[in-house]
Structure formats: C-alpha cells, structure tokens
Design an enzyme around this catalytic site. Structure first.
Site, PDB file in Angstrom:
ATOM      1  N   HIS A   1       7.681   7.140  11.648  1.00 35.23           N
ATOM      2  CA  HIS A   1       6.333   6.550  11.700  1.00 35.23           C
ATOM      3  C   HIS A   1       5.900   6.398  13.154  1.00 35.23           C
ATOM      4  O   HIS A   1       6.272   5.422  13.821  1.00 35.23           O
ATOM      5  CB  HIS A   1       6.346   5.185  11.002  1.00 35.23           C
ATOM      6  CG  HIS A   1       4.985   4.680  10.624  1.00 35.23           C
ATOM      7  ND1 HIS A   1       4.186   5.316   9.696  1.00 35.23           N
ATOM      8  CD2 HIS A   1       4.276   3.602  11.046  1.00 35.23           C
ATOM      9  CE1 HIS A   1       3.058   4.651   9.556  1.00 35.23           C
ATOM     10  NE2 HIS A   1       3.081   3.613  10.375  1.00 35.23           N
TER      11      HIS A   1
ATOM     12  N   ARG B   1      -2.792   6.898   5.382  1.00 33.28           N
ATOM     13  CA  ARG B   1      -2.697   5.573   5.975  1.00 33.28           C
ATOM     14  C   ARG B   1      -3.139   4.467   5.031  1.00 33.28           C
ATOM     15  O   ARG B   1      -2.419   3.501   4.825  1.00 33.28           O
ATOM     16  CB  ARG B   1      -3.539   5.513   7.261  1.00 33.28           C
ATOM     17  CG  ARG B   1      -3.418   4.195   8.010  1.00 33.28           C
ATOM     18  CD  ARG B   1      -4.216   4.197   9.303  1.00 33.28           C
ATOM     19  NE  ARG B   1      -3.793   5.257  10.200  1.00 33.28           N
ATOM     20  CZ  ARG B   1      -4.377   5.506  11.375  1.00 33.28           C
ATOM     21  NH1 ARG B   1      -5.403   4.782  11.768  1.00 33.28           N
ATOM     22  NH2 ARG B   1      -3.925   6.474  12.147  1.00 33.28           N
TER      23      ARG B   1
ATOM     24  N   TYR C   1      15.206 -11.605  15.492  1.00 34.59           N
ATOM     25  CA  TYR C   1      15.814 -12.793  14.896  1.00 34.59           C
ATOM     26  C   TYR C   1      16.044 -12.658  13.389  1.00 34.59           C
ATOM     27  O   TYR C   1      16.857 -13.383  12.834  1.00 34.59           O
ATOM     28  CB  TYR C   1      14.928 -14.018  15.139  1.00 34.59           C
ATOM     29  CG  TYR C   1      14.711 -14.349  16.589  1.00 34.59           C
ATOM     30  CD1 TYR C   1      15.778 -14.613  17.438  1.00 34.59           C
ATOM     31  CD2 TYR C   1      13.423 -14.388  17.125  1.00 34.59           C
ATOM     32  CE1 TYR C   1      15.581 -14.906  18.774  1.00 34.59           C
ATOM     33  CE2 TYR C   1      13.210 -14.691  18.464  1.00 34.59           C
ATOM     34  CZ  TYR C   1      14.302 -14.944  19.280  1.00 34.59           C
ATOM     35  OH  TYR C   1      14.097 -15.232  20.592  1.00 34.59           O
TER      36      TYR C   1
END
Length: 764
Positions: free
Chosen positions: A87, A41, A131
């Site tokens: 993930h 991580r 967007y």
C-alpha cells in the site's frame, strides 16, 4: 493549446510536444484519476466488502501468521509491511484503517483483535502504533478462507515485486455484516452493519427461490444491526423501501436503559428512583458514529445556554459500558418529555444514510437493492466454490499421476533398482521401459529407501482409491449447479451456527421498532436554570451576578466594606452558609438579589445571632463531605446532605461550649485520605482520614492536643500527592511537601514543628 508528454521520444525534446486540446487532455486525465479513486480506494467490493487498504492489511497480517492462535505482534510491524510491500500511502492512513478494523464500536464483527489503546467511544485516538499490538480475529480468518485453494486471483503489487489477492474469498458476508462508507469522485457509499444470522437467512431464501419477492426477504432481513446498539425508529415500510432501491436513511436513537433500576419497567425505560420522589434517567447506548464525549458536551451546552431548563445536570458514569445520567430539574418533570427534548436537541437521535453503492465482480460501481446485492454475492460464492473445486481436482490429478508412478515402481521394484545401479542415466531407461513420464520418473528417483516397504504399496493403492473417489465426487459437484447451491447452503448453515442470535457475538444489538407519536412540549413553561456568580462581602452583603464572572475580578463594595467570598453557582443550586457558632443555613441561589447594586444583608434573609460571623460559604454538592473543626481542636466529618436547613433559623451542627468557635469548614474531596492540623503553637499533626468520625451533629473528637492556645487551621489531602500550602507574598505559588511521614501520628497527638517554609500565619 499544447501539453507536454513526460515520455520523450528520441533525443530531440521537440519530438515530445503534442498538439492537443487542453480541455480534452484535462478531462482524459481527470477521468483516469476519478476511476482510480472509485475502484481502488473509496468503494468496497461486494464480494468481500473490503477496500484495498483493508484487504492489504488482512493479507499482510496473514503473511505474518497473526492468526487467533498465535501471539500478538506490534502494530508498527504490520503497518511497515503494508506500506512497504502493498500500500504505497502514508503510515497514518494505514494505521487508522487498521485501528477501525479493531474497534468493536466501529465494526459489528471486528476483523482485528487489538491489544493496547485502540481508541474509545468518547472519540479519543488510539495510541501510536509502536505501543499497540494486534492479530487477526476468527471472523477475519473465515473471510480469508480459500486463499490457498485457488479461490482468488493474485495480482502484482504496485512495484511488481510481490503479489496480493484481488479479493478475500471466504464465505463470511462481510459487506452487509460490517458495512462500509467512502467518498469517491462524483459518488459515495454508506452501508450500515447488519446481523450475520439475518443476512444468511435471506441468502438461503434467495438460493432456494431466485425470484423471491422483496417483502419476503425483509421478513427475514430486518434492517441495520449497529455496533453501538440503539434503536431504529422508522416504520417497516420505510425500511423496506430503502433496501428495495438501495437508497434511503434511518432514524437512529440512543437507548434509555438501567440495570440498577428496581422494576422491569423502570429498567426498560431507564428510570432510576432515588427516594423522596426524585429520579434520574440513564442512557446506556448511543447512536452509531456519535462520540460520547461530544454528546455529553452537547447536553451540557444546552444546560449552559438555558435551552433545556427542565434538565439540571448530566454526568458521565461510564466505564466499559456507556452510562450517561440525566438529572431533571425537579421530580415533577415528565420523563417522556425529557427524553423527547434530548432526542430533539442533541445527537441522541441522528440519521444514518443508506447508499448501497458497491463494485460488482467486473469492478463496475453501481447502486443495488438488497435482492440484487445478495444475488451478486451468491453468484460470486458459487464462482469461488467452482474455483476451489477445480483447484482441488488439479491437485488430485497431480497426486494421482505420482501415485500411479509409485505403484509401477513397486510392481517392478527389482528391475527399477537394477536400472538405477547399472545405468549412468537411469531416467530415460525407466521412462522407456515402464511408459513413465518425466515427472513420474523423477519422483521415483527421489524416493527414500525407507519407502521400499510392502506396506507402502498397500497405502498407495488405498490413497489412489480415495483420490479417485474424491475426484468423482468433485467432478459431479462441478457439473451440477444444484449440488453447488446445496454445498453453499451447507456452508451458510454452518456459519449461521457460529454467528447465531443465541451467541454473544451474534445477538442482535439494535432494536427496530417504530417510534411512538412525538410528545408535544413547551420549554418556556419550565423553570429557567442559569449560571450566577455569588459575591458575599466582609460585612455580610450578598448578591448574584449573572453568568460566571472571573472570581479574581475586582467587584464593587460599599465604602468600608470589602470582599469575603466569591463562587460560581447555578440558580437551581443551594448555598450552605456556616457560622462560627456551629450553625448551618441554606439559601437558594434563585432568591439572591441581582448585582446591579451592592446586594442585601444576608442577615435580612436568614436568622443569624448578633455576635455570630460567617466562616464558610459553599455550593451544596450532594453526597459529599465537609471537615468541621473548632478552635479547641475538636472536629468531625459531616455529610453535606445532612447540613441542609429547611427554615430561616438554620440547623445546629457543631455543639460548642463556652467561648469555643467553629474555625474550619473545608470540603473533603473523594480522593483525600489524610487530615493535617496545625495549632496556634505552630505544631503540625497528620493522621488518617479513617480516624475522623462522620457525624450528623456533635462536638466531634480531638484532632490535636494543646497545652496552650488552640487550633489555627485544618485540611484534608491525599498522602501520595503530598501536603501543599500557599507561599508568602503575592507570588501566587504553592509548595508541596511529600515527605511528611515524620508528622504522621495517631489522631489527638501534640505534633511537631512544621516543615521549613511553612507560612508564618499557620494557614494552609
């Protein structure tokens, strides 16, 4: 104490109970969690400089064919694929990681090209992933080079349904080029970005001389090259020491620079001369990871808290490039003094910690110095080169096997055709007669008839010769470490041409130069700037209350007196006071009496005519304009800078005849484009602001024509936003009328009755 194993053995729950020390069980499980955090991580792999989330993002985009030559795709598509297949975390975490890969102020060499709002240096967040759109950059493609050539191991995903690469094998030195940061359990990493050309130069030196001294590497590798530019002002010795041990910190400063300055010296120092001895400073680059909006807030707070009285104002004039303007309190302020003050009191100077803590090829975390880090990276690239070479050799061997079978078939073409036509099971017969293996025989049987050309045999023999030649070269390369180093150097030199310091992307942005000795300064000797609330009564008594009081507050006045004007200002501001006789006066806010009493009559401070009354009070704003209009309907626009008066007698601006009086003094906002005028006869006219002349002094032009009476009020506004006026009563509401085209005529018209609901007092 006891713990319960989640995996039950047998049908009896009692069988799953294990006698174990609680401390031992907790430490064992926490260690597993800690190692997972460290290796999967928070810390980057030194071979590709990526954390798992970044690697999975790039792999997903590659699977979606989002290379630089193809069209963009919605970020939501990428995020969905990532969290669905690779993930197992939240969409916000994945999208935030993707956004950072696309921000050119966060990454020195962005790996994702974004389309849409991907955030900005002010600290504003990116738009939602529905967007925005994205695709890979050329740099990302270089980083993933070799994935199809056996250069990297593929490991199962979290659910075992897919596979993902364990690392990105390309030759781009991403760890040092783009840096990394992360906090794990008990350890952290913080690596700045660097210039690729310098990283490659140091790498080439290390390949040629594995025992190179650290000082020699630092002659080629100068230090951080941050995305936002700026200055590194530590000594070369301190920088070299940090990279030798893998731990240290750097002083990062913003840069003062102006492209609009007249001389080269002023451009380099960021000083813009304004005339009359006035000047201003321009900040063109800010330290890495400092948000521009928060930096400006810091500077503004210093001004408000009176901690930097030599600074009058700060303005953000940035567009795509950073441009923060600092306005000094007076022209006599030392520019170097102001710079050092800003460096000392704000985040225009910060410290960036260096912690070269990374995962090596065995996934072991360790802090490395520069030479050790480059050595491990070179070893990984050599290993990748060997794997790619072996992968190609395997491909060549497989193809040669087929080509040999094809050649045998062409040499015995008639017999092969006969076997195929006459035998029920032609494969075993062909294998026995021509000594073919199963793969060769199957390939011959799958050949198309069009391949049975004489020319095809010649092509196969040529292909075999080429493959044998390439095989020999690759076997020689695989057997020679010297040749492998030469091949790696060739690849590095090709990469350096693409990212050379003479290219736009490769040009060094951060200047490394030791700072000059600090300028000693004392802020106590400077004039103090403080906010005040100016109160002017109806009978002309003026005072200034400390701080910015609410303007609707009920201030105390003498008996028989009342409020007229209340406005916010600074002690360094100048007040413009307009009288109905057309004369303007200037009064410094630092000269105003305090608010303990009722103040003083403004007539004692300025030379007013006995019969004149005040019609306007405002704080002077440089380079702004005012609308000035008299009762007879004539008026013009005036530059505020031209209204400042040097003496108590003021300055005559509006020329008036007979008993005509100045009735309107209104600020013209930069966005305003039209003028509205209403007369005592309650008729309204609207015309373009372009028809209003800008004068230094005079009567002006006719704004509205009257048969009887005169002008009641005038105002400027933006036509697209409509004309607004206050509604009657104590409601405090305003009404806006956007359909005003029927009142829009040429300047000087008589006008027509205003819209229904317009105030009866004929005031806007």
């Amino acid at each position: 104490m006891t713990t319960i194993d989640l995996e039950k053995s047998g049908d009896d729950p009692v069988d799953s109970i294990i006698n174990e020390s609680f401390d031992s069980a907790l430490s064992e499980r926490y260690l597993v969690y800690a190692m997972s955090t460290i290796t999967a991580r928070s810390l980057p792999d030194l071979r590709d400089g990526l954390k798992p989330v970044h690697r999975r993002l790039l792999w997903t985009m590659r699977q979606l064919k989002l290379d630089p030559a193809n069209n963009f795709k919605k970020s939501a598509r990428v995020v969905g694929e990532v969290i669905g297949k690779y993930h197992p975390h939240g969409d916000t975490a994945a999208y935030d990681a993707m956004v950072r890969l696309a921000q050119d102020f966060a990454l020195r060499y962005p790996l994702v090209e974004g389309q849409g709002n991907f955030g900005n240096i002010d600290g504003d967040n990116a738009a939602a992933y529905r967007y925005t759109e994205a695709r890979l950059t050329r740099t990302a493609m270089l980083l993933m080079q070799g994935l199809d050539e056996g250069a990297a191991d593929f490991i199962p995903t979290y659910n075992g349904e897919e596979e993902e690469p364990a690392l990105m094998p390309g030759p781009f030195p991403n760890l040092l080029a783009n840096g990394a940061s992360g906090i794990a359990v008990g350890m952290a990493t913080n690596i700045p970005s660097h210039n690729v050309a310098e990283v490659i130069d140091a790498t080439l030196e290390l390949i040629d001389n594995p025992h190179v001294e650290h000082h020699r590497l630092m002659e080629l590798f100068h230090g951080p090259d941050l995305p936002t530019g700026g200055l590194i002002v530590d000594s070369p010795e301190a920088i070299a020491k940090a990279y030798e041990t893998g731990r240290g910190s750097f002083r990062v400063r913003g840069r003062f620079h102006s492209l609009e300055a007249e001389t080269a010296e002023d451009r380099e120092t960021g000083i813009e001369r304004l005339g009359g001895g006035q000047w201003q400073l321009v900040i063109s680059e800010i330290p890495y990871q400092v948000q521009k909006g928060k930096l400006i807030e810091q500077i503004a707070q210093l001004i408000a808290d009176k901690k930097l009285p030599i600074l009058e104002d700060v303005r953000d004039e940035s567009d795509e490039a950073v441009r923060i303007v600092l306005v000094p309190r007076s022209r006599n302020v030392d520019p170097e003094l102001l710079k050092e003050s800003i460096y000392k009191l704000t985040d225009l100077e910060t410290r960036f910690g260096l912690n070269l803590n990374v995962l090596d090829a065995t996934r072991t975390p360790m802090v490395m110095g520069l030479r050790e880090l480059l050595g491990h990276w070179v070893a990984s690239q050599i290993d990748i080169l060997q794997r790619r070479t072996q992968h190609r050799l395997d491909k060549i061997a497989a193809r040669l096997e087929l080509v040999e079978g094809y050649i045998i078939a062409f040499l015995n073409l008639d017999r092969v055709i006969e076997i195929i036509r006459t035998e029920d099971e032609p494969k075993p017969v062909m294998m026995a007669e021509f000594a073919l293996n199963d793969r060769q025989a199957e390939a011959i049987l799958n050949m198309r008839l069009r391949s049975l050309r004489r020319l095809e045999e010649m092509q196969l023999r040529g292909e075999r010769d080429d493959l044998l030649k390439e095989q020999d070269e690759l076997e020689t390369l695989l057997a020679s470490p010297a040749r492998q180093r030469t091949r790696l150097k060739r690849d590095m030199n090709a990469l350096r041409k693409e990212y050379g310091t003479d290219t736009t992307l490769g040009r060094r942005r951060t200047t490394i130069a030791e700072a000059a000795p600090t300028v000693e300064f004392s802020l106590d000797a400077m004039i103090e700037k403080a906010p005040v609330t100016v109160i002017l009564s109806a009978k002309g008594w003026i005072r200034a209350a400390s701080g910015h009081e609410p303007l609707d507050k009920e201030f105390k006045f003498k008996e028989g007196d009342g409020p007229a004007y209340a406005l916010h200002a600074q002690t360094t501001d100048k007040l413009l006071i307009a009288l109905d006789n057309g004369r303007f006066y200037t009064l410094g806010c630092d000269r105003l009496p305090g608010a303990r009493g009722f103040g003083e009559p403004v007539r004692n401070m300025l030379d007013f005519e006995n019969d004149a009354r005040i019609v306007g009070v405002m704080v002077h704003k440089p380079k702004s304009q005012l609308l000035l209009a008299a009762a007879n309907g004539k008026g013009f626009a005036a530059e505020t800078d031209e209204l400042l008066a040097e003496t108590r007698k003021g300055r005559q601006v509006v020329n008036l005849k007979d008993d005509n009086r100045l009735v309107v003094v209104s600020e013209i906002a930069p966005e305003h484009d039209h003028v509205a005028v209403v007369g005592d006869n309650r008729k309204l006219v609207i015309f373009s602001l372009d028809e209003l002349p800008i004068l230094g002094r005079g009567q002006g032009v006719t704004l509205q024509r009257y048969r009887d009476g005169g002008m009641s009020d005038a105002i400027t506004f933006t036509l697209d936003e409509g004309l607004s006026w206050a509604m009657g009563g104590d409601s405090g509401r305003t009404r806006t009328e956007k359909e005003v085209w029927q009142w829009k005529v040429a300047r000087g018209a008589a006008g027509r009755m205003p819209p229904q609901g317009f105030p009866r007092n004929n005031k806007f």
